[in-house]
Structures are given as C-alpha cells and as structure tokens.
Design an enzyme around this catalytic site. Structure first.
Site, PDB file in Angstrom:
ATOM      1  N   VAL A 250      35.074  30.312  12.399  1.00 27.61           N
ATOM      2  CA  VAL A 250      34.622  31.681  12.126  1.00 27.61           C
ATOM      3  C   VAL A 250      35.541  32.732  12.750  1.00 27.61           C
ATOM      4  CG1 VAL A 250      32.238  30.934  11.912  1.00 27.61           C
ATOM      5  CG2 VAL A 250      33.067  31.713  14.125  1.00 27.61           C
ATOM      6  N   GLU A 251      35.419  33.962  12.283  1.00 22.57           N
ATOM      7  CA  GLU A 251      36.210  35.113  12.731  1.00 22.57           C
ATOM      8  C   GLU A 251      37.706  34.839  12.647  1.00 22.57           C
ATOM      9  OE1 GLU A 251      34.947  36.839  16.418  1.00 22.57           O
ATOM     10  OE2 GLU A 251      32.872  37.083  15.748  1.00 22.57           O
TER      11      GLU A 251
END
Length: 817
Positions: free
Chosen positions: A490-491
């Site tokens: 994620v991110e």
C-alpha cells in the site's frame, strides 16, 4: 595540488581568477617553468577567463548548443509526473545530494517530544484500548473489531488526531500520531490500520489543506468524533501503482439535485482495495474530470479531481469485503454508476477541479512518512522485546537458545534494524513537526522501514520456531508475519517506490541544479530560459569538479581528516558518511550525464542510486539518535551495528551500480576513484552481533530504550506479561544454574531431572530453600512461555476414535517436554 585544493574547498570564483596568475608568476620567478610552459598554461586560463567575464558570448557559443542537446535527451514528463516532482519540499535529502552535508544542521534539528496532553492520552486512552484488544478474537473469531472497541476509538477521538481542537479533534503532532499508531500496532494490526487511515491520506487531511470553509465546517467535527467514517477511493482495477492512469470518469454537466437544476459532475467509477469502505459514510473519490462543454473553464480536460461524496448518494454501491491476508480491517470495493454530485462537492470547490493529483501528492508526501513507518517500527520493537525474552528463556542443549551464534545473528539483526527504523522514523517526524514536507524522505522511510519490518519478523519467526507458526491467543507474531505484504503493497508498491520514486524523484528534486536545468529547458521564453540554463549549467560544472576532488581525497584517506561534529565512536562514522555523500553526488552526476533520459528506464540502476541515498539518510538518523539519547556507552554497539550495516549496504549498491553501468571505461574510473584502496566496509562483526544480541536477552535500560513506545503489561494472563516475568526470574537464577552445572561436573550431583537435582543440592548445602523456590518458579515460567495453543476439533468420520477432542493442555504439556 593547488587546483585540487581549490576544488575540494569549493573556492569562490574570485579565488579561481587570482590563483592561476599568482601561481604562474611565482613559478616563473623561481625558474620552475619555461616561457613555452607558461604560454601553454596561460592560454586555457585566458580562454576560461574570457568566457567567464563575457556571459553573452558564453551563452551563445557554449550554453545555447548544450541547451539544445539537453532538450533532445531530457526525458518527457507528464503533467502528473511534474506535479509529483513538485510535491512537498527538499530537506536533509538536499544536503546528502550536495556531497557536503552540514552535520550541525542535522544535530540542531529539534528532537521529537510529546506535550503533556499527548503523553497523557497515550498513557490513558491508548493504553486502555491496548488492554481491550484481543487480537485472536478480532482476527479469528469476529473478523472485525468489536462494537465496544469501535465505540471507544470514536469517542476517545482517535479518528481525529490530525484535526485541530477548534474542530473538535485532538490536534496532535506528527510524533504523537506516530506513537499512538505504533503502540496500538504492537497489540493489533487490525486496530492500528483502522486508526491510521482516517489520520493519513484521506478526507480530513485533504480538507485541512484544500477544503473550502464550508466543507471544513460541514465535515471536520463529524470526522473528529467518528460520526462520519471516511475512506479514500483511489485505486482502480486497471490503475494501481499507476494511479495517474485511473479510468474513473466525471463529466461536468447540469443535473437535478434536491429538486433543483445545478451545475455538477456525473460520475462513473470502480474502485477496490479501499480501506474502511464497507463501513464508510464519507467517500473521498479521485477521478478524471472532463468538461466537454467548457462549463467550468476553457480546458475541456481538467484532469484528476477529488470530491467528497456521502455514501448514501444515489448510484453508489459498496461491494463485499476484501480479506487482506486474514487481517480483517474493513476493506473492500466501491462502485458508482451514473452518480450525480453538485460542483461544490469537489475538494476546494469549483477551483479545485483538476487539482486532485497535486493535492494527493502533497498529502502523500507527509502522510507516507507517518503511519506505515510507525507500524513497521512497532513490529521491530515488539520482536526486539519479546523474541529477545523468548530466546533468553527457551533452552535447548542446556543453554538459552539466544546464546547460540546462529540465533545471535538473527537477534542482532532484529535489534540493529529496529534501531535504524526508530531513528529514521523519529528524524522524519521531527521534520514534519518543524513544517517540512520532505516527499523523497517519506518515500525512503515507507520503503525501507516496511522492508526492515519484513526482515525483522522473518528473523523473529525463525527464532520462535514452532511457537511462531502455531496461531492462537498466545502467538505474538503470526499475524504480524501474515500482514507483511500489506505494508509492502500500500501507499506505493515497494518495488516501484525503490526503482522509480526514491531516486527518480530525488535526482531531480533534491539535486541542487538538475531541477533548475529542467525548468530552464521548459521555459517558453527562449532568452530567459537560456540565461537560467547558463547559470545552472556552470553551477553544475563547479559542483561536479568539487565532488570529483572530494571523492578522490576522501577515497584515498577513507574520509580521515574530513570534518566531523563529534569525537569518540561517532567520529569515523561521520567521516565515512562525508566520503559516501561525495561519492554518491559524483556518481549521480556521471550517471545523469552519460545516460541522460534513458536513466529513467534503467530502473535497476536508479534503484541502486536510491539505496545509497536511503542508507545515507538512515545512517544520519542513527547518529542523530545516538546524540539525542545522551551518547550512552552501553548503546554504542547498537549505533555501530546500525552504521556498519548501512555503510555495507551503500558499498553493495555502489558495486552493483558500477558493475552494470553501460559506459564501462567510466565505470572502471569511478571504481578506482571511489574505492582506490579496495572495498573497506563489511557487515557487522560476530563480536558486534554478540553484543547487540545480549542487550535483547536481559532486562535493562538498553532493551527498554530500544523498545520504548510499544505496549507492555505485567498481567500474568497475557503472553507479554508471562514473557516479562519469565525473563526477570530466569535472569535471577542464572548464577544458581551455573552453580548446579559446576557441582554436576565436579561429580557432586548425579540426578538428571531438575527437582531431584535441587533436592541433592540442598542436602549438600549447595543451594538454600530460597534458591529452590526461585529455581522452581523459573522452571514453571519457562514451561508456561513455551506452551502453544491447540483447539478442540472433530476427527474425520470413520477414524479410530470417532469424535475425539484434542485438549489444549495435552499439547501444551507435549510442547513443554
């Protein structure tokens, strides 16, 4: 030698102008140079001086052709790439790119501190939440946080940590935000992620920076108290890491809203992997805006836009839940078909149309440096504290498993990498709380701390053995192990963050001249662009000359004689980092000069350059941490391990870079220039591994400092309480166990089992009754902490026993044996 000294010291132009003629005159007077020699020296000097003093001629004859060449080789950049480059600001990364970092600037950076109110919150509501959390209940039985925990998180204000008090939030610093996430993550990743998302990239953050006053007044107070639950919908099935390519669309048009004809946007979208989506009441939505009728402006394609859309809006459908590796934080897809929203739902109102990518990049440049680094560091601290305790308590072959050299190596990695993670985390948070928004550094800590989290938990699982792989209420690391790929993904997926973002963005943004050259090349005013390019170009040439001289000298001396703000065990590390910073700056420039725009496609070369920059940053953070914590002698092994590891990683990255640079003669020259006496750096020594491992194996200030901030508890019903108690008691009986071993070797004792051995020792006066009590308690606690969970189950039909229950106590006794 004189000119090398001028280059090394970055001498000013006037010094370069005066020195050659003075030197030439002196050599002539001394009879050390012939008239012909003088002429050969004077000619290039006069030519250089002419072009320096005649800028118009220099620009026309030198800079203009080079600018044309630069424009032909510079990589094309999309609008989203430009906005990503301009996100955030340059901070310590710029100093590292300079080749001459000013260490005093780093050491004067304020240390992270909690206010009294923040500390009281962490000691109060956060600790209370941690005691409420039963991660086995959450992950295995309920697949969700309990209603009681949801309510507590909302009412305590944990969803509003970044929201100012004026809007009903807590108004916490980035450091306090991180400390909360880290402590909760050490207890339950599901709960930590649930708290992270509303305080990271999402509606609240965007509202604070870009929302209209009306939008802030409408939503912020409700978000702060959990009346509104936010999510942010960015990722699409066909646009993950390439978020700029999202296919979700919005078309500016007129439509009916609450019985009135209003200007708005008709949306169609499909999103997935959206955390909190299944329970969200307010959706932050990213989409590509089109304005074919030019109702907003003359631009028919404004681009990526963000809007705030209530869940109950007609046409929105929230799908079933995703289950990310059995870590059951709320996550799922969102769909929208023919959804009409008024234009004032766009973040920032109509003026925010087409500004979404800039908003997201600016927010990400800050948020990416807080939540995932906190979660990763929490995992490292938990492993350091409790796997260290387990390795001290668990015995095999009549000694603690932590005393075996193979286990020491893994324990040292756990402790050393945790030291690095916490140092980098704190330095980044200090920058954020000082008003910096360092986008490159936030990418560094996101990537490198989640990767170190992966290594630390893998090592912890190796040491825990069977107790690590048997899931249950007493397993402290099984879920942390399962969750590793979530943080990696994620991110910004880690592979792309390393190979495309850290150096790809840093080389342009943090380099003192490259961005200026790009801006000059894109300047529509040809004359202004030429003047701008000329200034940047010759500044860049001087920069390369300086770093060439510094790299050569620092390579020959291994950094000795270079500046260091501290003595003692830190001195040589500061000097080695001077060497590596100059080498990195020079290598960066030569790579950019020889590869040009193709470096963007040479992702593995870019990744290695990013690794050097990243480890320069992590090393800097470790030295600053050591200074902040009082330069304690007992912490020296941890600091040395962290620096030795980072320096070795830099050397490894440089070797890989030079072995794979396509211009081979240049690579050979650079290899000799950077490492003229061979490769000096090595992994931490066995002796250093031993020292770091021993710090994790016994109670003490070093262990407490390293693991400060994670949840601890003396409750004997909790596995963490059992481990703490066992470690303290087992540490006390070490002298008694040595006494028994000596007596046995001397032939005084003959029993094999501990109870009989103790009886014999008491009879002979070797032990006292109080010694017996302590040894017996230590054995009880050892047996307790090596037990593993087992569960009732139904045997397959037709089996010998038919329906047979497998009792927990049976397995526990087998495990103890």
């Amino acid at each position: 030698m004189t000119f090398w000294g001028l280059a090394y010291g970055s001498a000013r132009a006037i010094v370069w102008i005066i020195t050659p003629p003075v030197l030439l005159i002196a050599l002539n007077l001394a009879g050390l140079v012939t008239p012909v020699g003088s002429l050969l020296v004077a000619l290039p000097y006069v030519v250089a001086l002419f072009f320096y003093l005649m800028p118009e001629q220099r620009r026309q004859w030198i800079s203009k052709p080079l600018l044309a060449t630069f424009r032909s080789v510079m990589p094309a950049m999309s609008q989203t790439e430009k906005e990503a480059l301009n996100a955030g600001n340059v901070w310590w990364d710029g100093a590292l790119f300079s080749g001459q970092p000013n260490w005093q600037d780093l050491l004067h950076q304020p240390a992270c501190q909690l206010s009294e109110r923040e500390q009281a919150f962490i000691d109060g509501p956060v600790d209370e939440l941690c005691r409420m959390l039963d991660d086995w209940q959450i992950t295995h039985e309920d697949k969700d946080l309990s209603p009681r925990i949801w309510e507590f998180i909302k009412t305590s204000g944990m969803f509003g940590m970044i929201i100012p008090e004026s809007y009903g939030g807590l108004g916490f610093s980035a450091y306090a935000h991180s400390q909360v996430v880290m402590k909760v993550a050490s207890r339950s990743i599901t709960a930590a992620v649930t708290i992270m998302v509303p305080n990271s990239l999402g509606p609240a953050k965007l509202l604070l920076q870009y929302g209209t006053q009306e939008q802030k007044d409408r939503y912020l107070q409700k978000l702060a108290i959990g009346e509104e639950i936010p999510c942010f919908a960015l990722t699409s099935p066909k646009a993950g890491s390439d978020a700029g390519a999202i296919p979700d669309s919005g078309v500016v048009t007129y439509g009916n809203f609450q019985g009135k004809e209003v200007l708005g946007i008709r949306l169609n979208f499909e999103k997935r992997y959206i955390t909190l989506a299944p329970i969200a009441t307010l959706i932050g939505l990213a989409f590509k805006l089109e304005d074919p009728e030019r109702l907003l402006s003359d631009d028919p394609l404004p681009g990526i836009t963000v809007a705030l859309v209530p869940r109950e809006t007609a046409g929105i459908k929230v799908g079933k839940r995703h289950m990310p590796l059995d870590i059951p934080f709320q996550n799922g897809p969102i769909y929208g078909r023919d959804v009409f929203i008024p234009i004032d739902w766009v973040m920032g109102g109509a003026e925010g149309a087409g500004q979404g990518w800039r908003m997201l990049m600016d927010s990400l440049s800050e948020g990416r440096g807080i939540s995932l680094p906190a979660l990763s560091t929490g995992a490292g601290k938990t492993a350091s504290r409790y796997t260290g305790a387990y390795a001290a308590v668990r015995s095999q072959f009549n000694q603690p498993i932590g005393h075996f050299e193979g286990v020491e190596e893994a324990l040292a990695r756990i402790g050393g990498l945790t030291y690095q993670m916490d140092a980098a985390r704190k330095l980044t948070l200090s920058a954020l709380d000082s008003g910096e928004t360092p986008s490159v550094i936030s990418a560094i800590v996101k990537y490198h701390l989640t990767e170190r989290y992966r290594q630390v938990i893998n090592d912890a699982m190796d040491i825990q053995g069977g107790s690590g792989i048997c899931l249950g209420p007493d397993n402290l690391f099984g879920r942390a192990y399962q969750a590793i790929p979530i943080g990696i993904t994620v991110e910004g997926a880690n592979i792309l963050t390393r190979s495309m973002i850290i150096f790809g963005q840093g080389a342009i943004r943090a380099h003192p001249f490259v961005l200026k050259e790009f801006e000059a090349a894109e300047n529509p005013d040809q004359q202004a662009g030429l003047i701008q390019f000329d200034s940047a170009l010759f500044g860049h040439i001087g920069f390369v000359v300086t770093n060439f001289a510094r790299t050569l000298w620092l390579g020959l001396t291994h950094g000795r004689l270079s500046e260091s703000p501290k003595g003692g065990p830190m001195r040589r590390y500061f000097q080695r980092l001077n060497w590596m910073s100059a080498s990195f700056a020079l290598t960066t420039d030569l790579a950019l000069m020889t590869l040009g725009g193709s470096l963007k496609r040479k992702e593995r070369l870019s990744a290695r350059l990013g690794d050097i920059l990243s480890n320069l940053y992590i090393s800097s953070a470790c030295l600053k941490r050591f200074v902040e914590e009082g330069e304690k002698p007992e912490d020296v092994p941890l600091m040395q391990w962290a620096l030795d590891d980072s320096l070795y990683r830099m050397q490894h990255a440089l070797r890989g870079l030079l072995r794979n640079m396509p211009v081979r003669p240049l690579a050979w020259v650079m290899r000799v220039l950077i490492f003229p006496t061979g490769l000096p750096f090595h992994k931490p020594t066995d002796r250093l591994d031993h020292q770091v491992a021993r710090a994790l194996l016994s109670p003490g200030e070093v262990r407490d400092r390293l693991t400060h901030g994670v949840f601890t508890d003396d409750d004997p019903q909790q596995r963490i309480g059992q481990l703490e108690q066992a470690l303290h008691v087992v540490t006390k009986v070490i002298p008694l166990e040595k006494t028994l071993k000596r007596a046995k070797r001397a032939g005084q004792l003959h029993a094999r089992e501990l109870p009989e051995l103790i009886k014999e020792a008491i009879k002979l006066g070797i032990l006292s009754e109080s010694d017996k009590s302590l040894l017996t308690e230590a054995e009880r606690l050892r047996n307790q902490v090596i037990e593993v969970n087992a569960f009732e189950r139904l045997m397959p039909s037709g089996s010998v026993s038919g329906k047979q229950q497998l009792k927990v106590s049976t397995i526990n006794k087998l495990g103890a044996a």
